[in-house]
Design an enzyme around this catalytic site. Structure first.
Site, PDB file in Angstrom:
ATOM      1  N   HIS A   1     -82.862  15.882  78.821  1.00  0.00           N
ATOM      2  CA  HIS A   1     -83.567  16.704  77.817  1.00  0.00           C
ATOM      3  C   HIS A   1     -83.740  18.129  78.338  1.00  0.00           C
ATOM      4  O   HIS A   1     -84.657  18.414  79.106  1.00  0.00           O
ATOM      5  CB  HIS A   1     -84.938  16.077  77.514  1.00  0.00           C
ATOM      6  CG  HIS A   1     -85.672  16.746  76.406  1.00  0.00           C
ATOM      7  ND1 HIS A   1     -86.450  16.062  75.507  1.00  0.00           N
ATOM      8  CD2 HIS A   1     -85.751  18.057  76.034  1.00  0.00           C
ATOM      9  CE1 HIS A   1     -86.983  16.919  74.642  1.00  0.00           C
ATOM     10  NE2 HIS A   1     -86.566  18.142  74.947  1.00  0.00           N
TER      11      HIS A   1
ATOM     12  N   ASP B   1     -87.312  18.783  80.062  1.00  0.00           N
ATOM     13  CA  ASP B   1     -87.547  19.615  78.879  1.00  0.00           C
ATOM     14  C   ASP B   1     -87.524  21.102  79.277  1.00  0.00           C
ATOM     15  O   ASP B   1     -88.333  21.902  78.782  1.00  0.00           O
ATOM     16  CB  ASP B   1     -88.862  19.260  78.169  1.00  0.00           C
ATOM     17  CG  ASP B   1     -88.905  19.773  76.728  1.00  0.00           C
ATOM     18  OD1 ASP B   1     -87.909  20.352  76.266  1.00  0.00           O
ATOM     19  OD2 ASP B   1     -89.951  19.594  76.068  1.00  0.00           O
TER      20      ASP B   1
ATOM     21  N   GLY C   1     -93.113  26.091  75.669  1.00  0.00           N
ATOM     22  CA  GLY C   1     -92.051  25.664  76.590  1.00  0.00           C
ATOM     23  C   GLY C   1     -92.163  26.287  77.961  1.00  0.00           C
ATOM     24  O   GLY C   1     -92.614  27.430  78.108  1.00  0.00           O
TER      25      GLY C   1
HETATM   26  O1  DOR Z   1     -92.227  23.160  74.688  1.00  0.00           O
HETATM   27  C1  DOR Z   1     -91.271  23.016  73.948  1.00  0.00           C
HETATM   28  N1  DOR Z   1     -90.240  23.865  73.982  1.00  0.00           N
HETATM   29  N2  DOR Z   1     -91.266  22.012  73.080  1.00  0.00           N
HETATM   30  C2  DOR Z   1     -90.342  21.897  72.135  1.00  0.00           C
HETATM   31  O2  DOR Z   1     -90.411  20.977  71.384  1.00  0.00           O
HETATM   32  C3  DOR Z   1     -89.272  22.876  71.996  1.00  0.00           C
HETATM   33  C4  DOR Z   1     -89.047  23.583  73.267  1.00  0.00           C
HETATM   34  C5  DOR Z   1     -88.266  24.835  73.063  1.00  0.00           C
HETATM   35  O3  DOR Z   1     -87.194  24.778  72.454  1.00  0.00           O
HETATM   36  O4  DOR Z   1     -88.691  25.873  73.570  1.00  0.00           O
HETATM   37 ZN    ZN Z   2     -89.526  18.415  71.947  1.00  0.00          ZN
HETATM   38 ZN    ZN Z   3     -87.286  19.845  74.156  1.00  0.00          ZN
END
Ligand code: DOR
Ligand code: ZN
Ligand code: ZN
Length: 427
Positions: A64, A309, A328
């Protein structure tokens, strides 16, 4: 010329440790010798890496990540993102489709794969979106996207709001033996909150994102997965309620798997130092009770794997403050050292447990032929210095963005050499 990695420490999921000599020829692992039984191998004419005292693991796998290309290259691109990943010890990463355009057509999949092949330094596996333009209104052409090379479907960045749309997506994916990967978020429960409901939100008079906004989708989608038979994978689990629902679903034999991010394992909302958007991500940092629950979920197998992430945003974007900055944080370059320092050095987890959740386990969950050091497998290998403590320095970040709350943290367990498909891509 091949590469010999001599005297490295290997570890398996049961934490059985051994000293090995590993020979890489072309892109494959050609030999693995037990260093305690065999004398030093003949290395003439080959590159030699002395891994004595270091951990040698399969390259880490991150299912991810956000690479931002195409469309948001000011935050990251495939060249910088894969280098950042290589610095973190990753050799396979699966990129989320919330780019611009989103990855919802064969052309965009081809664009990603071409860029990854020419400019990337490690393997990039793309996801396609569930719905066109991630608008939740119309399914994409799953068959064409699969044919083009996506490994699953997800609207990550947003939740699929319609249960019927999700059910249709799951039925179609199931018929093609492909997984649905879900960012779980019910929009009607969120309404513009930047952080979790909890003490931080209270203290600063902010609206909070409630746990149910995640867990309601998890529960709904578990039922839809049961009805359709699809492999349903839950993104970035952050709440106690989600863990409970997934644990229960697994007891019923429903085909659900789940992931958790390092930040949700090591930080709660009570750690947020102030209104600094480098602590803003979605899902947000939850309460200490939730942190405890996701740790227990990972430990008992309810949550299968660790993902970062990795979500780069520029300093200007993050400077807009807690309310306006995008969600993010970066993930690649601190993932292993954070978890090694927090959980392995403290003896809460074995080294083998941590390595397994970042290598073999993600490969198993997604049916990938990586994540092992078996002879004949692709030579994706990471060498880690487990001894040296180093501070996370902003100047050393390889990602194009710098948005991490971990600057200044002193961590141990740093990847020092990353080998992807037999090539040294970070050293
Ligand atoms: O913190 C996040 N950043 N959560 C998300 O769902 C999207 C991601 C992003 O694309 O920056
Ligand atoms: Zn997400
Ligand atoms: Zn994500």
């Amino acid at each position: 010329m091949g590469i010999w990695i001599l005297n490295g420490l290997t570890v398996d999921a049961n934490n059985a440790q051994a000293k090995k000599h590993i020979f890489i020829e072309n892109d494959k692992i050609a030999q693995v010798l037990d260093a305690s039984e065999s004398s030093a191998p003949q290395t003439d004419g080959h590159e030699v890496i002395d891994a004595a005292g270091k951990l040698v693991t399969p390259g880490f796998i991150d299912m991810h990540v956000h690479l931002r290309e195409p469309g948001f290259e000011h935050k990251e691109n495939i060249a910088t993102g894969t280098r950042s990943a290589a610095r973190g010890g990753f050799t396979t990463i699966a990129c989320m489709p919330n780019t611009r355009p989103v990855i919802d057509t064969v052309d965009t999949v081809n664009y990603i794969l071409d860029k990854a092949a020419t400019e990337g330094v490690i393997r990039v596996l793309p996801y396609g979106t569930i719905t066109k333009n991630q608008l939740g209104r119309e399914l994409t052409d799953f068959a064409a996207l699969k044919e083009a090379g996506v490994i699953g479907y997800t609207d990550d960045g947003v939740g699929v709001q319609s249960a019927q749309m999700m059910k249709d997506a799951m039925a179609l994916a199931a018929s093609m033996e492909m997984p649905i990967i879900a960012h779980c978020e019910d929009d009607t429960l969120v309404v513009g909150a930047p952080v979790s409901e909890g003490s931080f939100a209270k203290k600063h008079g902010l609206k909070g994102i409630p746990n149910e906004s995640e867990a309601i989708h998890v529960g709904r989608d578990i039922l839809l997965s049961e009805a359709t038979g699809v492999h349903y994978h839950v993104c970035h689990v952050s709440t106690e309620q989600s863990v409970r629902l997934i644990r229960h679903a697994k007891q019923f034999g429903i085909k659900v798997t789940a992931e958790v991010c390092p930040h949700h394992l090591v930080l709660s909302d009570e750690d947020i130092p102030g209104l600094d958007a480098n602590w803003k991500m979605n899902p947000p940092l939850r309460t200490p009770r939730d942190v405890q629950a996701v740790i227990e979920g990972l430990e008992d197998g309810t949550i299968d794997i660790i993902v970062t992430d990795h979500a780069p945003h520029t300093e200007e974007e993050k400077a807009k403050g807690m309310m306006l900055a995008p969600f993010g944080i970066l993930g690649f370059e601190t993932a292993f050292s954070l978890l090694y320092t927090k959980f392995v050095l403290t003896e809460q987890w074995t080294l083998g447990f941590l390595v397994d959740r970042m290598t073999q386990k993600p490969a198993d969950v997604f049916g990938l032929p990586y994540g092992t050091l078996n002879v004949g497998s692709i030579a994706d290998i990471t060498i880690v210095d487990l001894e040296t403590e180093r501070e996370v320095l902003k100047e050393e970040i390889v990602s194009r963005s710098k948005n991490t709350p971990f600057i200044g943290w002193k961590l141990q367990g740093w990847p020092v050499v990353t080998i992807a498909s037999g090539k040294i891509v970070w050293s």
